[in-house]
Design an enzyme around this catalytic site. Structure first.
Site, PDB file in Angstrom:
ATOM      1  N   SER A   9       6.687  -3.735  -9.120  1.00 20.82           N
ATOM      2  CA  SER A   9       5.662  -3.252  -7.480  1.00 20.82           C
ATOM      3  C   SER A   9       5.385  -5.284  -7.314  1.00 20.82           C
ATOM      4  O   SER A   9       4.536  -5.501  -7.954  1.00 20.82           O
ATOM      5  CB  SER A   9       4.906  -3.014  -8.085  1.00 20.82           C
ATOM      6  OG  SER A   9       3.947  -3.023  -6.713  1.00 20.82           O
ATOM      7  N   HIS A  21       9.217  -1.867  -5.803  1.00 21.32           N
ATOM      8  CA  HIS A  21       8.625  -0.984  -5.399  1.00 21.32           C
ATOM      9  C   HIS A  21       8.015  -2.017  -4.236  1.00 21.32           C
ATOM     10  O   HIS A  21       7.245  -2.688  -4.385  1.00 21.32           O
ATOM     11  CB  HIS A  21       7.718  -0.359  -6.648  1.00 21.32           C
ATOM     12  CG  HIS A  21       7.066   0.441  -6.171  1.00 21.32           C
ATOM     13  ND1 HIS A  21       7.084   1.849  -6.103  1.00 21.32           N
ATOM     14  CD2 HIS A  21       5.330   0.540  -6.293  1.00 21.32           C
ATOM     15  CE1 HIS A  21       5.501   2.410  -6.385  1.00 21.32           C
ATOM     16  NE2 HIS A  21       5.066   1.987  -6.343  1.00 21.32           N
ATOM     17  N   ASP A  39       4.316  -1.119  -2.057  1.00 21.41           N
ATOM     18  CA  ASP A  39       3.359  -0.595  -1.453  1.00 21.41           C
ATOM     19  C   ASP A  39       2.151  -0.371  -0.288  1.00 21.41           C
ATOM     20  O   ASP A  39       2.095  -2.480  -0.270  1.00 21.41           O
ATOM     21  CB  ASP A  39       2.229  -1.050  -3.049  1.00 21.41           C
ATOM     22  CG  ASP A  39       2.437  -0.568  -4.271  1.00 21.41           C
ATOM     23  OD1 ASP A  39       2.747   0.788  -4.295  1.00 21.41           O
ATOM     24  OD2 ASP A  39       2.778  -1.213  -5.439  1.00 21.41           O
ATOM     25  N   MET A  84      -0.887   0.211   1.920  1.00 21.62           N
ATOM     26  CA  MET A  84      -2.010   0.698   1.677  1.00 21.62           C
ATOM     27  C   MET A  84      -3.066   0.372   3.001  1.00 21.62           C
ATOM     28  O   MET A  84      -2.372  -0.571   3.839  1.00 21.62           O
ATOM     29  CB  MET A  84      -3.283  -0.585   0.922  1.00 21.62           C
ATOM     30  CG  MET A  84      -2.355   0.000  -0.608  1.00 21.62           C
ATOM     31  SD  MET A  84      -2.584  -1.155  -1.554  1.00 21.62           S
ATOM     32  CE  MET A  84      -2.106  -0.800  -2.926  1.00 21.62           C
ATOM     33  N   HIS A 121       6.081   3.006  -1.192  1.00 21.64           N
ATOM     34  CA  HIS A 121       5.122   4.056  -1.717  1.00 21.64           C
ATOM     35  C   HIS A 121       4.290   3.901   0.158  1.00 21.64           C
ATOM     36  O   HIS A 121       3.260   3.217  -0.652  1.00 21.64           O
ATOM     37  CB  HIS A 121       4.803   4.012  -2.658  1.00 21.64           C
ATOM     38  CG  HIS A 121       3.736   4.304  -3.655  1.00 21.64           C
ATOM     39  ND1 HIS A 121       2.950   3.661  -4.924  1.00 21.64           N
ATOM     40  CD2 HIS A 121       3.151   5.359  -3.494  1.00 21.64           C
ATOM     41  CE1 HIS A 121       1.515   4.793  -4.809  1.00 21.64           C
ATOM     42  NE2 HIS A 121       1.009   5.502  -3.904  1.00 21.64           N
ATOM     43  N   MET A 135       0.224   4.524   0.760  1.00 16.43           N
ATOM     44  CA  MET A 135      -0.674   4.574   0.832  1.00 16.43           C
ATOM     45  C   MET A 135      -1.433   5.244   1.744  1.00 16.43           C
ATOM     46  O   MET A 135      -2.247   4.606   2.446  1.00 16.43           O
ATOM     47  CB  MET A 135      -1.566   3.977  -0.159  1.00 16.43           C
ATOM     48  CG  MET A 135      -0.355   4.445  -1.940  1.00 16.43           C
ATOM     49  SD  MET A 135      -1.049   3.332  -2.853  1.00 16.43           S
ATOM     50  CE  MET A 135       0.436   2.132  -2.385  1.00 16.43           C
ATOM     51  N   MET A 195       0.770   8.816  -9.942  1.00 15.98           N
ATOM     52  CA  MET A 195      -0.281   7.577 -10.351  1.00 15.98           C
ATOM     53  C   MET A 195      -0.790   7.783 -11.797  1.00 15.98           C
ATOM     54  O   MET A 195      -1.460   8.789 -12.039  1.00 15.98           O
ATOM     55  CB  MET A 195      -1.378   7.481  -9.389  1.00 15.98           C
ATOM     56  CG  MET A 195      -0.823   7.422  -7.968  1.00 15.98           C
ATOM     57  SD  MET A 195      -0.229   5.852  -7.657  1.00 15.98           S
ATOM     58  CE  MET A 195      -1.075   4.786  -8.077  1.00 15.98           C
ATOM     59  N   ASP A 230       2.913   4.871 -12.113  1.00 14.75           N
ATOM     60  CA  ASP A 230       2.495   3.585 -11.276  1.00 14.75           C
ATOM     61  C   ASP A 230       1.284   3.395 -11.917  1.00 14.75           C
ATOM     62  O   ASP A 230       0.725   4.580 -11.419  1.00 14.75           O
ATOM     63  CB  ASP A 230       2.689   4.195  -9.759  1.00 14.75           C
ATOM     64  CG  ASP A 230       2.683   2.935  -9.034  1.00 14.75           C
ATOM     65  OD1 ASP A 230       2.268   2.015  -9.191  1.00 14.75           O
ATOM     66  OD2 ASP A 230       2.858   3.135  -7.580  1.00 14.75           O
ATOM     67  N   GLY A 290       3.446  -4.298 -11.546  1.00 10.87           N
ATOM     68  CA  GLY A 290       3.595  -5.217 -10.631  1.00 10.87           C
ATOM     69  C   GLY A 290       2.520  -6.409 -11.563  1.00 10.87           C
ATOM     70  O   GLY A 290       3.446  -6.769 -12.165  1.00 10.87           O
TER      71      GLY A 290
HETATM   72  C1  DX5 Z   1      -1.216   0.698  -6.852  1.00  7.83           C
HETATM   73  C2  DX5 Z   1       0.348   0.729  -6.645  1.00  7.83           C
HETATM   74  C3  DX5 Z   1       0.770  -0.081  -7.801  1.00  7.83           C
HETATM   75  C4  DX5 Z   1       0.395  -1.247  -7.964  1.00  7.83           C
HETATM   76  C5  DX5 Z   1       0.867  -1.322  -9.624  1.00  7.83           C
HETATM   77  O1  DX5 Z   1      -1.986   1.591  -5.807  1.00  7.83           O
HETATM   78  O2  DX5 Z   1       0.628   1.530  -6.340  1.00  7.83           O
HETATM   79  O3  DX5 Z   1       2.266   0.074  -7.581  1.00  7.83           O
HETATM   80  O4  DX5 Z   1       0.991  -2.214  -7.519  1.00  7.83           O
HETATM   81  O5  DX5 Z   1       0.248  -2.305 -10.336  1.00  7.83           O
HETATM   82  P1  DX5 Z   1      -0.262  -2.387 -12.235  1.00  7.83           P
HETATM   83  O6  DX5 Z   1       0.930  -3.044 -12.693  1.00  7.83           O
HETATM   84  O7  DX5 Z   1      -1.159  -3.839 -12.059  1.00  7.83           O
HETATM   85  O8  DX5 Z   1      -0.706  -1.681 -13.045  1.00  7.83           O
HETATM   86 ZN    ZN Z   2       2.795   2.192  -6.006  1.00  2.00          ZN
END
Ligand code: DX5
Ligand code: ZN
Length: 234
Positions: free
Chosen positions: A19, A43, A45, A47, A77, A79, A148, A186, A208
């Site tokens: 990520s 990946h 993200d 937001m 992804h 959000m 998640m 994730d 990530g």
């Molecule tokens: C959080 C994201 C994840 C995030 C995961 O809302 O959807 O993709 O990057 O991060 P780690 O691997 O550090 O938990």
């Molecule tokens: Zn994600």
């Protein structure tokens, strides 16, 4: 699993999806190149500061990744809420998979149908506090179920082990209904949780901080892959 799903997995036990949320925003391209091919998917993200209490990127970053990395598989992804209002602009940016949160869609069948009609693969994402029943009506419509394993919004949070039960239920539902979606986890993925996820039947692992905050991201990705490469007897 059908040929479509097997084809996506390319014979691998699990796919690793770094990520870029945890990559240095000044050099995302270099961070991806430094993975040295250990990445199966990238990946991304998205937001909105509304569905989740954080802001990240818009469609420009997906478009730039598509342009810079023609052959990479872009796992986007969303959000964002309402999800429907953002589908067209992200589809235009060229993702391979576009995943919407079930909690953020007003009409989930319509949202997933719009993604499929565009030619991209639809995915549905479910939060740790949301019951499986919420996604059961659309399991036949998706190529991916993103589970998640933390509350969405930030990298670097601690894995919630109760989410393993949801993954196991999804494996069962897929089998009973002869469906072929992949199951992706994730949040809080590291070599140890990768083992638990893999034993629970997970196909794709997003990571990530465990990858991009490591001194050597390529070997950190390799360590997650070998953590996941366990047999049921292990
Ligand atoms: C959080 C994201 C994840 C995030 C995961 O809302 O959807 O993709 O990057 O991060 P780690 O691997 O550090 O938990
Ligand atoms: Zn994600």
């Amino acid at each position: 699993m059908t040929e479509r799903a097997i084809d996506l997995k390319k014979g691998k036990k699990v796919l690793i999806a770094p990520s870029i949320l945890s990559a240095d925003p000044l050099s995302i391209g270099d961070s991806i190149r430094a993975l040295d091919g250990e990445d199966d998917w990238i990946h991304v993200d998205i937001m909105d500061g509304h569905f989740v209490p954080n802001l990240s990127y818009g469609p420009m970053i997906v478009k730039a990744l598509r342009r810079g990395f023609r052959d990479k598989f872009l796992d986007v992804h969303l959000m964002v809420e309402p999800a429907e209002d953002f589908i067209d602009m992200f589809i235009a940016a060229g993702p391979d998979i576009l995943t919407v949160q079930v909690e953020a869609a007003r009409h989930i069948h319509r949202a997933l149908g719009a993604i499929r009609a565009s030619g991209a693969r639809p995915g549905v994402c479910i939060d740790p506090g949301t019951s499986m029943e919420m996604i059961e009506p659309v399991l036949h419509m998706v190529d991916l179920v993103l589970v998640m394993t933390i509350n969405p919004g930030f990298g670097g949070q601690k894995f919630l082990p109760e989410t393993l039960l949801k993954i196991k239920s999804l494996v069962r539902a897929r089998e009973v209904r002869s469906l072929d979606f992949l199951i992706e986890a994730d949040g809080g993925v590291n070599p140890q949780t990768a083992k638990d996820l893999s034993l629970s039947g997970c196909d794709v692992l997003v990571a990530g901080s465990a990858i991009f905050e490591a001194r050597d991201p390529a070997s950190a990705a390799r360590a997650i892959r070998s953590g996941a490469d366990v047999k049921w007897s292990a």
